[in-house]
Design a protein around this motif. Sequence first.
Motif, PDB file in Angstrom:
ATOM      1  N   MET A   1      37.878  13.430  11.938  1.00 23.51           N
ATOM      2  CA  MET A   1      38.661  14.606  11.327  1.00 23.51           C
ATOM      3  C   MET A   1      39.308  14.447  12.922  1.00 23.51           C
ATOM      4  N   ARG A   2      40.189  15.436  12.524  1.00 24.16           N
ATOM      5  CA  ARG A   2      41.428  16.404  13.225  1.00 24.16           C
ATOM      6  C   ARG A   2      40.657  17.200  14.557  1.00 24.16           C
ATOM      7  N   ALA A   3      40.807  17.239  15.257  1.00 21.33           N
ATOM      8  CA  ALA A   3      40.806  18.298  15.901  1.00 21.33           C
ATOM      9  C   ALA A   3      41.348  19.442  16.128  1.00 21.33           C
ATOM     10  N   TYR A   4      40.635  20.481  16.460  1.00 24.41           N
ATOM     11  CA  TYR A   4      41.724  22.374  16.427  1.00 24.41           C
ATOM     12  C   TYR A   4      41.768  22.439  17.729  1.00 24.41           C
ATOM     13  N   ASN A   5      43.583  22.527  18.015  1.00 24.45           N
ATOM     14  CA  ASN A   5      43.997  21.955  19.903  1.00 24.45           C
ATOM     15  C   ASN A   5      44.880  23.174  20.157  1.00 24.45           C
ATOM     16  N   PHE A   6      44.107  23.910  20.785  1.00 25.62           N
ATOM     17  CA  PHE A   6      43.938  24.644  20.974  1.00 25.62           C
ATOM     18  C   PHE A   6      45.206  24.903  22.946  1.00 25.62           C
ATOM     19  N   SER A   7      45.857  23.937  22.544  1.00 27.29           N
ATOM     20  CA  SER A   7      46.965  23.972  23.658  1.00 27.29           C
ATOM     21  C   SER A   7      48.131  24.895  23.542  1.00 27.29           C
ATOM     22  N   ALA A   8      48.247  25.369  24.913  1.00 24.29           N
ATOM     23  CA  ALA A   8      49.286  25.636  25.862  1.00 24.29           C
ATOM     24  C   ALA A   8      51.034  25.066  25.010  1.00 24.29           C
ATOM     25  N   GLY A   9      50.367  23.671  25.121  1.00 15.73           N
ATOM     26  CA  GLY A   9      51.697  23.268  24.735  1.00 15.73           C
ATOM     27  C   GLY A   9      52.024  21.911  25.399  1.00 15.73           C
ATOM     28  N   PRO A  10      52.808  20.758  24.636  1.00 15.27           N
ATOM     29  CA  PRO A  10      52.454  20.619  23.745  1.00 15.27           C
ATOM     30  C   PRO A  10      51.728  20.364  23.291  1.00 15.27           C
ATOM     31  N   SER A  11      51.522  21.023  21.905  1.00 16.67           N
ATOM     32  CA  SER A  11      51.052  22.173  21.089  1.00 16.67           C
ATOM     33  C   SER A  11      50.159  21.985  19.541  1.00 16.67           C
ATOM     34  N   THR A  12      49.335  21.885  19.235  1.00 15.22           N
ATOM     35  CA  THR A  12      49.505  21.366  17.426  1.00 15.22           C
ATOM     36  C   THR A  12      50.786  21.773  16.371  1.00 15.22           C
ATOM     37  N   LEU A  13      50.553  20.495  15.281  1.00 11.65           N
ATOM     38  CA  LEU A  13      51.697  20.769  14.984  1.00 11.65           C
ATOM     39  C   LEU A  13      50.898  20.213  12.889  1.00 11.65           C
ATOM     40  N   PRO A  14      52.122  21.418  12.554  1.00 13.67           N
ATOM     41  CA  PRO A  14      51.127  21.062  10.717  1.00 13.67           C
ATOM     42  C   PRO A  14      51.319  19.190  10.178  1.00 13.67           C
ATOM     43  N   LEU A  15      49.970  19.494   9.598  1.00 15.61           N
ATOM     44  CA  LEU A  15      49.435  18.140   9.742  1.00 15.61           C
ATOM     45  C   LEU A  15      50.506  17.514   8.334  1.00 15.61           C
ATOM     46  N   ASP A  16      51.044  17.931   7.233  1.00 10.85           N
ATOM     47  CA  ASP A  16      51.618  18.238   6.556  1.00 10.85           C
ATOM     48  C   ASP A  16      53.174  17.214   7.175  1.00 10.85           C
ATOM     49  N   VAL A  17      53.476  18.324   7.982  1.00 10.91           N
ATOM     50  CA  VAL A  17      54.383  17.858   9.425  1.00 10.91           C
ATOM     51  C   VAL A  17      54.464  16.318   9.523  1.00 10.91           C
ATOM     52  N   LEU A  18      53.517  16.155  10.147  1.00 11.56           N
ATOM     53  CA  LEU A  18      52.696  14.786  11.091  1.00 11.56           C
ATOM     54  C   LEU A  18      53.063  13.010   9.642  1.00 11.56           C
ATOM     55  N   GLU A  19      52.371  14.024   8.742  1.00 15.67           N
ATOM     56  CA  GLU A  19      52.247  13.059   7.691  1.00 15.67           C
ATOM     57  C   GLU A  19      53.418  12.819   6.997  1.00 15.67           C
ATOM     58  N   GLU A  20      54.639  13.420   6.892  1.00 18.34           N
ATOM     59  CA  GLU A  20      55.934  13.281   6.944  1.00 18.34           C
ATOM     60  C   GLU A  20      56.556  12.226   7.077  1.00 18.34           C
ATOM     61  N   ALA A  21      55.987  12.392   9.066  1.00 19.59           N
ATOM     62  CA  ALA A  21      57.310  11.492   9.892  1.00 19.59           C
ATOM     63  C   ALA A  21      56.014  10.385  10.099  1.00 19.59           C
ATOM     64  N   LYS A  22      55.444  10.364   9.637  1.00 15.52           N
ATOM     65  CA  LYS A  22      53.897   8.532   9.924  1.00 15.52           C
ATOM     66  C   LYS A  22      55.338   7.942   8.999  1.00 15.52           C
ATOM     67  N   ARG A  23      55.863   8.549   7.301  1.00 16.73           N
ATOM     68  CA  ARG A  23      56.437   7.451   6.421  1.00 16.73           C
ATOM     69  C   ARG A  23      58.014   7.195   7.123  1.00 16.73           C
ATOM     70  N   ASP A  24      58.217   8.867   8.162  1.00 16.69           N
ATOM     71  CA  ASP A  24      59.694   8.310   8.583  1.00 16.69           C
ATOM     72  C   ASP A  24      59.921   7.422   9.191  1.00 16.69           C
ATOM     73  N   LEU A  25      58.644   7.503  10.394  1.00 15.37           N
ATOM     74  CA  LEU A  25      58.379   5.973  11.323  1.00 15.37           C
ATOM     75  C   LEU A  25      58.829   4.924  11.477  1.00 15.37           C
ATOM     76  N   LEU A  26      58.930   4.570  10.646  1.00 16.06           N
ATOM     77  CA  LEU A  26      59.541   2.985   9.252  1.00 16.06           C
ATOM     78  C   LEU A  26      61.197   3.284   8.669  1.00 16.06           C
ATOM     79  N   ASP A  27      61.086   4.070   7.962  1.00 19.39           N
ATOM     80  CA  ASP A  27      62.255   4.042   7.369  1.00 19.39           C
ATOM     81  C   ASP A  27      62.468   5.348   7.542  1.00 19.39           C
TER      82      ASP A  27
END
Length: 357
Positions: A1-27
């Motif tokens: 389960m992903r944590a809720y990240n309250f960091s002042a920075g580097p901070s949390t990113l949208p999960l769907d953005v990270l999922e899309e980036a994961k795909r583009d890491l290969l192509d």
Amino acid sequence: MRAYNFSAGPSTLPLDVLEEAKRDLLDFSGTGMSVTEISHRNKAFSALVEEAEQLMRELLHIPNNYAVIFVQGGASTQFAAVPLNLMHNRKADYLVTGNFAKKAYEEGKIYGDAVAVASSADQTYTYIPDLSAVPFRDGTDYVHICSNNTIFGTRYVEFPDTKAPLVADMSSEILSREIDVNRFGVIYAGAQKNLAPAGVTIVIADRALIQNPLPACPTMLQWKVQDENKSLYNTPPCFPIYIATLVLRKLKANGGIKAMNEINEFKAGLLYDFIDNSSFYTNKVVKKYRSIMNVPFTTPNAELDDAFIKGAAKEGLVSLKGHRLVGGMRASIYNAMPVEGVKSLIDYMKKFERENA
């Protein structure tokens, strides 16, 4: 389960953005290469940079006479780039409302007659000075502010009216609320809070102001050069720019900055209302100037603060420790922090108060 990240920075990113980036890491974009491998001279990447610029212009209503560039070095590098590009008369006014505003001011003093014309240090940066009473000087090259105070949790509710160009470090609130870009000569922001991973800084600058950098200004810090080369003078921070583009697309699709601001006000309102109605938690910021991005708070003592932070981490609520200059806790609830994350924090705060009051 992903944590809720309250960091002042580097901070949390949208999960769907990270999922899309994961795909583009290969192509990336059908190139057969990772987005981290592709040349910045590749047409697919140059098109990405152009898209990022256009999305910034659209979302912030940036007119064509302003440059929009993506540079390296973090916002702290811009503390020097500001005077090196703008301080032709060697004279600038600074409003010191927190740690980063102070650092920018100290950097400005290296290059000329920089004066702190107002400060809120007398009350540990818990308010913004009365702008109508600030003794701005004549003949200054610019007036510098930090619009949102990440560490101490304040923000400018309104911006000063100045004869000189207004320069704003908006690192911890860029794209979180609507602003009139035309009121500023320069806006700059590190992207690692509301937009992308650490590594890229956005500079928005009136082109009329950046045509003649000081002779001592290094080429890499010349905004004119970066603008003329469309942020591709050298190898830019490719991956952060890529993530920024994905985030900007998402922001546009979800209603833009107006819609985002409404969500941010709602999230902050939930947290501040709970703190204000509690006899256990305290926020010391003057209410009018409370940040909707960074919410510092404390329990009755430092021992309970430490216990709160450790207990929160076990609940998946992480990076809540306050800055060393302030102590206590700090919840950074940037654009990508969902409402559910704030509600989960409040639920834990209620539980901790019941067990420790």
